[in-house]
Design an enzyme around this catalytic site. Structure first.
Site, PDB file in Angstrom:
ATOM      1  N   CYS A  79       0.812  -1.225   0.000  1.00  0.00           N
ATOM      2  CA  CYS A  79       0.000   0.000   0.000  1.00  0.00           C
ATOM      3  C   CYS A  79       0.841   1.268   0.000  1.00  0.00           C
ATOM      4  O   CYS A  79       0.316   2.368  -0.205  1.00  0.00           O
ATOM      5  CB  CYS A  79      -0.938  -0.002   1.203  1.00  0.00           C
ATOM      6  SG  CYS A  79      -1.905  -1.507   1.322  1.00  0.00           S
ATOM      7  N   ASN A 131     -10.157  -0.159   0.649  1.00  0.00           N
ATOM      8  CA  ASN A 131      -8.693  -0.110   0.627  1.00  0.00           C
ATOM      9  C   ASN A 131      -8.204  -0.695  -0.697  1.00  0.00           C
ATOM     10  O   ASN A 131      -8.285  -1.906  -0.912  1.00  0.00           O
ATOM     11  CB  ASN A 131      -8.158  -0.913   1.820  1.00  0.00           C
ATOM     12  CG  ASN A 131      -6.636  -0.961   1.853  1.00  0.00           C
ATOM     13  OD1 ASN A 131      -5.961  -0.623   0.885  1.00  0.00           O
ATOM     14  ND2 ASN A 131      -6.098  -1.402   2.982  1.00  0.00           N
ATOM     15  N   HIS A 140      -2.934   6.925   2.913  1.00  0.00           N
ATOM     16  CA  HIS A 140      -3.429   5.628   2.442  1.00  0.00           C
ATOM     17  C   HIS A 140      -4.807   5.383   3.041  1.00  0.00           C
ATOM     18  O   HIS A 140      -5.029   5.601   4.227  1.00  0.00           O
ATOM     19  CB  HIS A 140      -2.442   4.531   2.868  1.00  0.00           C
ATOM     20  CG  HIS A 140      -2.958   3.153   2.640  1.00  0.00           C
ATOM     21  ND1 HIS A 140      -3.590   2.788   1.477  1.00  0.00           N
ATOM     22  CD2 HIS A 140      -2.956   2.051   3.432  1.00  0.00           C
ATOM     23  CE1 HIS A 140      -3.952   1.524   1.561  1.00  0.00           C
ATOM     24  NE2 HIS A 140      -3.587   1.052   2.735  1.00  0.00           N
TER      25      HIS A 140
HETATM   26  O1  UT7 Z   1      -3.350  -1.552   3.958  1.00  0.00           O
HETATM   27  C1  UT7 Z   1      -3.247  -2.087   5.247  1.00  0.00           C
HETATM   28  C2  UT7 Z   1      -4.401  -2.985   5.439  1.00  0.00           C
HETATM   29  N1  UT7 Z   1      -4.892  -3.374   6.697  1.00  0.00           N
HETATM   30  C3  UT7 Z   1      -5.369  -2.545   7.655  1.00  0.00           C
HETATM   31  O2  UT7 Z   1      -5.245  -1.366   7.620  1.00  0.00           O
HETATM   32  C4  UT7 Z   1      -6.092  -3.236   8.766  1.00  0.00           C
HETATM   33  C5  UT7 Z   1      -6.018  -2.489  10.071  1.00  0.00           C
HETATM   34  N2  UT7 Z   1      -6.965  -3.049  11.022  1.00  0.00           N
HETATM   35  C6  UT7 Z   1      -8.293  -2.742  10.970  1.00  0.00           C
HETATM   36  O3  UT7 Z   1      -8.727  -1.971  10.123  1.00  0.00           O
HETATM   37  C7  UT7 Z   1      -9.174  -3.327  12.039  1.00  0.00           C
HETATM   38  O4  UT7 Z   1      -8.392  -4.100  12.930  1.00  0.00           O
HETATM   39  C8  UT7 Z   1     -10.322  -4.220  11.469  1.00  0.00           C
HETATM   40  C9  UT7 Z   1     -11.335  -3.332  10.749  1.00  0.00           C
HETATM   41  C10 UT7 Z   1      -9.776  -5.272  10.521  1.00  0.00           C
HETATM   42  C11 UT7 Z   1     -11.063  -4.899  12.611  1.00  0.00           C
HETATM   43  O5  UT7 Z   1     -11.551  -3.941  13.521  1.00  0.00           O
HETATM   44  P1  UT7 Z   1     -11.287  -4.101  15.087  1.00  0.00           P
HETATM   45  O6  UT7 Z   1     -11.907  -2.948  15.746  1.00  0.00           O
HETATM   46  O7  UT7 Z   1      -9.813  -4.319  15.283  1.00  0.00           O
HETATM   47  O8  UT7 Z   1     -12.131  -5.376  15.427  1.00  0.00           O
HETATM   48  P2  UT7 Z   1     -11.665  -6.769  16.065  1.00  0.00           P
HETATM   49  O9  UT7 Z   1     -10.831  -7.543  15.081  1.00  0.00           O
HETATM   50  O10 UT7 Z   1     -11.097  -6.527  17.419  1.00  0.00           O
HETATM   51  O11 UT7 Z   1     -13.034  -7.490  16.230  1.00  0.00           O
HETATM   52  C12 UT7 Z   1     -14.010  -7.052  17.164  1.00  0.00           C
HETATM   53  C13 UT7 Z   1     -15.190  -7.992  17.104  1.00  0.00           C
HETATM   54  C14 UT7 Z   1     -14.801  -9.446  17.194  1.00  0.00           C
HETATM   55  O12 UT7 Z   1     -15.836 -10.116  17.869  1.00  0.00           O
HETATM   56  P3  UT7 Z   1     -15.679 -10.474  19.441  1.00  0.00           P
HETATM   57  O13 UT7 Z   1     -14.467 -11.336  19.515  1.00  0.00           O
HETATM   58  O14 UT7 Z   1     -15.529  -9.163  20.132  1.00  0.00           O
HETATM   59  O15 UT7 Z   1     -16.944 -11.189  19.742  1.00  0.00           O
HETATM   60  C15 UT7 Z   1     -14.783  -9.905  15.757  1.00  0.00           C
HETATM   61  O16 UT7 Z   1     -15.007 -11.290  15.606  1.00  0.00           O
HETATM   62  O17 UT7 Z   1     -15.838  -7.833  15.826  1.00  0.00           O
HETATM   63  C16 UT7 Z   1     -15.908  -9.108  15.173  1.00  0.00           C
HETATM   64  N3  UT7 Z   1     -15.772  -8.881  13.740  1.00  0.00           N
HETATM   65  C17 UT7 Z   1     -16.789  -8.540  12.939  1.00  0.00           C
HETATM   66  N4  UT7 Z   1     -18.099  -8.337  13.187  1.00  0.00           N
HETATM   67  C18 UT7 Z   1     -18.882  -7.989  12.158  1.00  0.00           C
HETATM   68  C19 UT7 Z   1     -14.644  -8.947  12.992  1.00  0.00           C
HETATM   69  N5  UT7 Z   1     -14.915  -8.648  11.724  1.00  0.00           N
HETATM   70  C20 UT7 Z   1     -16.240  -8.395  11.655  1.00  0.00           C
HETATM   71  C21 UT7 Z   1     -17.118  -8.023  10.621  1.00  0.00           C
HETATM   72  N6  UT7 Z   1     -18.427  -7.829  10.916  1.00  0.00           N
HETATM   73  N7  UT7 Z   1     -16.691  -7.845   9.360  1.00  0.00           N
END
Ligand code: UT7
Length: 317
Positions: free
Chosen positions: A117, A272, A242
């Protein structure tokens, strides 16, 4: 590694354009096939919709590249080099830049750059170096078709990644470069946070750790690039980050003391798009009249690697 251009021959952005696939995929569309919902995606990422197309990396590159060359008032014959930043080349080899070069009727050389990216800002630094050493016009393209390397049923990644393209033409000018400085970084020890294996491998990501690392990388390379250019955040009119996640952008902007009304955001409509995201966000802000000739832009990105890249650019098209 960072650099200020100090040679007598600099570059100027003379053309720019973007391209997106036709097919829009909304959060509501995703919620039909996976356990997610629109509100969660908007709250955690800022993304409302993205494009997953049938168009290849070549196709999107040709579309944005041709429009950028036209806007610069040039033809393919005038372009000395095509630098295509992409993580999703159409084939293992040749470089997708080669097929783009042929389709655009470009006489000069062509090669791909893969810095994930951060790729477009890496490409600008490479193009600027080529101008400094004799090229007249360089076409820098950032294109990714991440839908090809994303598991479209994995809610952890499918909600984020998408397809798109953006191009800029750099042309030679006497005097200092309008690419005033750049700061490029890499920390390969963090490879495990975001990668895709060869032979059909899909993106694997440790989202939370990427999030944490991303903010620091954007802030550090931004500060470094601004210092090299001899400017502060108050001198910058437009920050073009980005487009990964609105929360990452807001956190980085806050640490840089950049109010959000100075920050270009298009991820709500694009998701993204990796190498394409900086030129897409720039194109969007420019079309809205958010940057005027003579003003300064800070471009900043991070990505798999982890790679990071920032550049200070004088807008004087
Ligand atoms: O170019 C570089 C590319 N990558 C990035 O920039 C990624 C950077 N990271 C992020 O953008 C975030 O970490 C994410 C958007 C991927 C995830 O957000 P988060 O606030 O870190 O959520 P999390 O992974 O801590 O998940 C929170 C909860 C979990 O459930 P529990 O364990 O609290 O019950 C996940 O299982 O949300 C759940 N979850 C979802 N729920 C609905 C994870 N993905 C989803 C989803 N829809 N798509």
């Amino acid at each position: 590694m960072s650099q200020t251009n100090i040679r007598g021959r600099g570059s100027r952005i003379t053309g720019w354009a973007t391209a997106l696939p036709d097919d829009v995929v909304t959060n509501h569309d995703l919620a039909k096939t996976m356990d997610t919902d629109h509100d969660w995606i908007v709250e955690r990422t800022g993304i409302h919709e993205r494009r997953w197309g049938k168009e290849s990396t070549h196709d999107l590159s040709v579309e944005s590249g041709r429009a950028a060359i036209d806007r610069a008032g040039l033809t393919g014959d005038d372009i000395d080099i095509v630098v295509l930043a992409t993580t999703t080349p159409d084939k293992q080899c040749p470089a997708t830049a080669s097929t783009v070069q042929d389709s655009l009727g470009i006489a000069g050389g062509a090669f791909d750059v893969n810095a994930a990216c951060s790729g477009f800002v890496y490409g600008l630094a490479v193009g600027d170096g080529m101008i400094a050493t004799g090229a007249e016009n360089v076409l820098v393209i950032g294109t990714d078709t991440l839908s090809n390397i994303t598991d479209l049923e994995d809610r952890g990644t499918a909600i984020l990644f998408a397809d798109g393209s953006g191009s800029m033409v750099l042309s030679a000018q006497d005097g200092p470069s309008n690419i005033m400085s750049w700061s490029l970084g890499s920390d390969g020890s963090l490879e495990r946070l975001l990668y895709a294996e060869h032979h059909g491998g899909k993106l694997q990501m440790v989202g939370k750790e990427v999030f944490r690392a991303a903010v620091g990388y954007m802030v550090n390379t931004s500060r470094d690039a601004m210092q090299k250019a001899g400017v502060t955040i108050d001198d910058i009119s437009l920050v073009v980050p980005h487009q990964a996640n609105i929360r990452i952008i807001e956190a980085a902007a806050k640490r840089l003391n950049a109010p959000m009304d100075k920050v270009a955001v298009c991820l709500d409509r694009t998701g993204n798009t990796s190498s394409a995201s900086v030129p897409l966000a720039f194109g969007d802000a420019e079309a809205d009249g958010r940057i005027q000739p003579g003003e300064l832009i800070l471009m900043t990105g991070f990505g798999a690697g982890m790679s990071s890249a920032s550049a200070v650019v004088r807008w004087d098209p």
